[in-house]
Design a protein around this motif. Structure first.
Motif, PDB file in Angstrom:
ATOM      1  N   ALA A 163       7.383 -10.618  -8.518  1.00  0.00           N
ATOM      2  CA  ALA A 163       6.649 -11.207  -7.386  1.00  0.00           C
ATOM      3  C   ALA A 163       5.339 -11.818  -7.868  1.00  0.00           C
ATOM      4  CB  ALA A 163       6.390 -10.151  -6.312  1.00  0.00           C
ATOM      5  N   TRP A 164       4.634 -11.117  -8.742  1.00  0.00           N
ATOM      6  CA  TRP A 164       3.367 -11.614  -9.276  1.00  0.00           C
ATOM      7  C   TRP A 164       3.610 -12.867 -10.107  1.00  0.00           C
ATOM      8  CZ3 TRP A 164       0.003  -8.977 -13.539  1.00  0.00           C
ATOM      9  CH2 TRP A 164      -1.241  -9.598 -13.610  1.00  0.00           C
ATOM     10  N   SER A 165       4.638 -12.830 -10.933  1.00  0.00           N
ATOM     11  CA  SER A 165       4.972 -13.985 -11.765  1.00  0.00           C
ATOM     12  C   SER A 165       5.288 -15.209 -10.909  1.00  0.00           C
ATOM     13  CB  SER A 165       6.162 -13.637 -12.660  1.00  0.00           C
ATOM     14  OG  SER A 165       6.585 -14.756 -13.380  1.00  0.00           O
ATOM     15  N   GLU A 166       6.045 -15.006  -9.845  1.00  0.00           N
ATOM     16  CA  GLU A 166       6.396 -16.112  -8.948  1.00  0.00           C
ATOM     17  C   GLU A 166       5.150 -16.691  -8.282  1.00  0.00           C
ATOM     18  OE1 GLU A 166       8.642 -18.944  -7.026  1.00  0.00           O
ATOM     19  OE2 GLU A 166       9.227 -17.604  -8.658  1.00  0.00           O
ATOM     20  N   HIS A 216      17.834   3.757  -2.739  1.00  0.00           N
ATOM     21  CA  HIS A 216      18.701   4.201  -3.834  1.00  0.00           C
ATOM     22  C   HIS A 216      19.844   5.027  -3.281  1.00  0.00           C
ATOM     23  CE1 HIS A 216      16.949   8.285  -3.835  1.00  0.00           C
ATOM     24  NE2 HIS A 216      15.812   7.657  -3.602  1.00  0.00           N
ATOM     25  N   ASP A 217      20.943   4.981  -4.006  1.00  0.00           N
ATOM     26  CA  ASP A 217      22.139   5.741  -3.656  1.00  0.00           C
ATOM     27  C   ASP A 217      22.853   6.071  -4.954  1.00  0.00           C
ATOM     28  OD1 ASP A 217      24.167   6.970  -2.224  1.00  0.00           O
ATOM     29  OD2 ASP A 217      25.275   5.112  -1.950  1.00  0.00           O
ATOM     30  N   GLY A 218      22.938   7.325  -5.279  1.00  0.00           N
ATOM     31  CA  GLY A 218      23.555   7.716  -6.531  1.00  0.00           C
ATOM     32  C   GLY A 218      22.821   7.098  -7.707  1.00  0.00           C
ATOM     33  N   PRO A 219      23.546   6.434  -8.594  1.00  0.00           N
ATOM     34  CA  PRO A 219      22.915   5.874  -9.788  1.00  0.00           C
ATOM     35  C   PRO A 219      22.260   4.500  -9.583  1.00  0.00           C
ATOM     36  CG  PRO A 219      25.246   5.493  -9.896  1.00  0.00           C
ATOM     37  CD  PRO A 219      25.007   6.315  -8.652  1.00  0.00           C
ATOM     38  N   ALA A 220      22.378   3.934  -8.400  1.00  0.00           N
ATOM     39  CA  ALA A 220      21.837   2.587  -8.153  1.00  0.00           C
ATOM     40  C   ALA A 220      20.532   2.657  -7.365  1.00  0.00           C
ATOM     41  CB  ALA A 220      22.851   1.756  -7.376  1.00  0.00           C
ATOM     42  N   ALA A 221      19.572   1.820  -7.777  1.00  0.00           N
ATOM     43  CA  ALA A 221      18.287   1.748  -7.076  1.00  0.00           C
ATOM     44  C   ALA A 221      17.882   0.289  -6.965  1.00  0.00           C
ATOM     45  CB  ALA A 221      17.225   2.537  -7.831  1.00  0.00           C
ATOM     46  N   ILE A 222      17.192  -0.036  -5.873  1.00  0.00           N
ATOM     47  CA  ILE A 222      16.738  -1.406  -5.643  1.00  0.00           C
ATOM     48  C   ILE A 222      15.339  -1.359  -5.039  1.00  0.00           C
ATOM     49  CG2 ILE A 222      17.757  -1.539  -3.344  1.00  0.00           C
ATOM     50  CD1 ILE A 222      18.420  -4.497  -4.000  1.00  0.00           C
ATOM     51  N   ALA A 223      14.559  -2.387  -5.320  1.00  0.00           N
ATOM     52  CA  ALA A 223      13.204  -2.471  -4.770  1.00  0.00           C
ATOM     53  C   ALA A 223      12.909  -3.913  -4.387  1.00  0.00           C
ATOM     54  CB  ALA A 223      12.184  -1.986  -5.785  1.00  0.00           C
ATOM     55  N   MET A 224      12.095  -4.063  -3.349  1.00  0.00           N
ATOM     56  CA  MET A 224      11.601  -5.370  -2.960  1.00  0.00           C
ATOM     57  C   MET A 224      10.092  -5.261  -2.843  1.00  0.00           C
ATOM     58  SD  MET A 224      12.331  -7.718   0.363  1.00  0.00           S
ATOM     59  CE  MET A 224      11.043  -7.040   1.380  1.00  0.00           C
ATOM     60  N   VAL A 225       9.399  -6.242  -3.419  1.00  0.00           N
ATOM     61  CA  VAL A 225       7.937  -6.257  -3.391  1.00  0.00           C
ATOM     62  C   VAL A 225       7.481  -7.617  -2.894  1.00  0.00           C
ATOM     63  CG1 VAL A 225       5.852  -6.219  -4.813  1.00  0.00           C
ATOM     64  CG2 VAL A 225       7.666  -4.569  -5.233  1.00  0.00           C
ATOM     65  N   THR A 226       6.514  -7.611  -1.986  1.00  0.00           N
ATOM     66  CA  THR A 226       5.856  -8.838  -1.567  1.00  0.00           C
ATOM     67  C   THR A 226       4.357  -8.658  -1.775  1.00  0.00           C
ATOM     68  OG1 THR A 226       5.691  -8.129   0.734  1.00  0.00           O
ATOM     69  CG2 THR A 226       7.618  -9.430   0.134  1.00  0.00           C
ATOM     70  N   LEU A 227       3.699  -9.768  -2.051  1.00  0.00           N
ATOM     71  CA  LEU A 227       2.250  -9.772  -2.232  1.00  0.00           C
ATOM     72  C   LEU A 227       1.640 -10.620  -1.135  1.00  0.00           C
ATOM     73  CD1 LEU A 227       2.206 -10.527  -6.063  1.00  0.00           C
ATOM     74  CD2 LEU A 227       2.276  -8.298  -4.952  1.00  0.00           C
ATOM     75  N   SER A 228       0.519 -10.171  -0.581  1.00  0.00           N
ATOM     76  CA  SER A 228      -0.150 -10.960   0.451  1.00  0.00           C
ATOM     77  C   SER A 228      -1.654 -10.886   0.269  1.00  0.00           C
ATOM     78  CB  SER A 228       0.247 -10.481   1.853  1.00  0.00           C
ATOM     79  OG  SER A 228      -0.205  -9.154   2.067  1.00  0.00           O
ATOM     80  N   ARG A 229      -2.300 -11.920   0.761  1.00  0.00           N
ATOM     81  CA  ARG A 229      -3.768 -11.953   0.761  1.00  0.00           C
ATOM     82  C   ARG A 229      -4.234 -11.967   2.211  1.00  0.00           C
ATOM     83  NH1 ARG A 229      -3.485 -15.372  -4.118  1.00  0.00           N
ATOM     84  NH2 ARG A 229      -4.602 -14.194  -5.699  1.00  0.00           N
ATOM     85  N   PRO A 230      -5.400 -11.356   2.481  1.00  0.00           N
ATOM     86  CA  PRO A 230      -5.893 -11.337   3.862  1.00  0.00           C
ATOM     87  C   PRO A 230      -6.232 -12.730   4.375  1.00  0.00           C
ATOM     88  CG  PRO A 230      -7.361 -10.114   2.375  1.00  0.00           C
ATOM     89  CD  PRO A 230      -6.247 -10.673   1.564  1.00  0.00           C
TER      90      PRO A 230
END
Length: 81
Positions: free
Chosen positions: A14-17, A67-81
């Protein structure tokens, strides 16, 4: 423990984008400057440390984990005020 790596990777992406077309402000190895913490209700949060925190002082980081069993996922967003 396996669910702690995906939010770090999602944050970096997210930061890279957000910096598209600009050179990276820090080196590639910043995983140790990204900490996954939880509040009293177990909700995840990302705490930034060191150089990463300095570059993103005015940014709010939002994270969602699953996450469920061996699989995990994450979503991150960045925002400024």
């Amino acid at each position: 423990m396996a669910a702690l790596w995906p939010p770090k990777e999602a944050f970096i992406k997210a930061w890279s984008e957000s910096l598209w077309g600009s050179p990276p402000p820090v080196g590639e190895h910043v995983h140790d400057q990204i900490e996954i913490i939880r509040d009293a209700w177990g909700r995840p949060r990302i705490r930034l440390l060191g150089e990463v925190a300095k570059h993103l002082e005015d940014v709010t980081v939002h994270v969602s984990l699953s996450h469920d069993g061996p699989a995990a996922i994450a979503m991150v967003t960045l925002s400024r005020p």
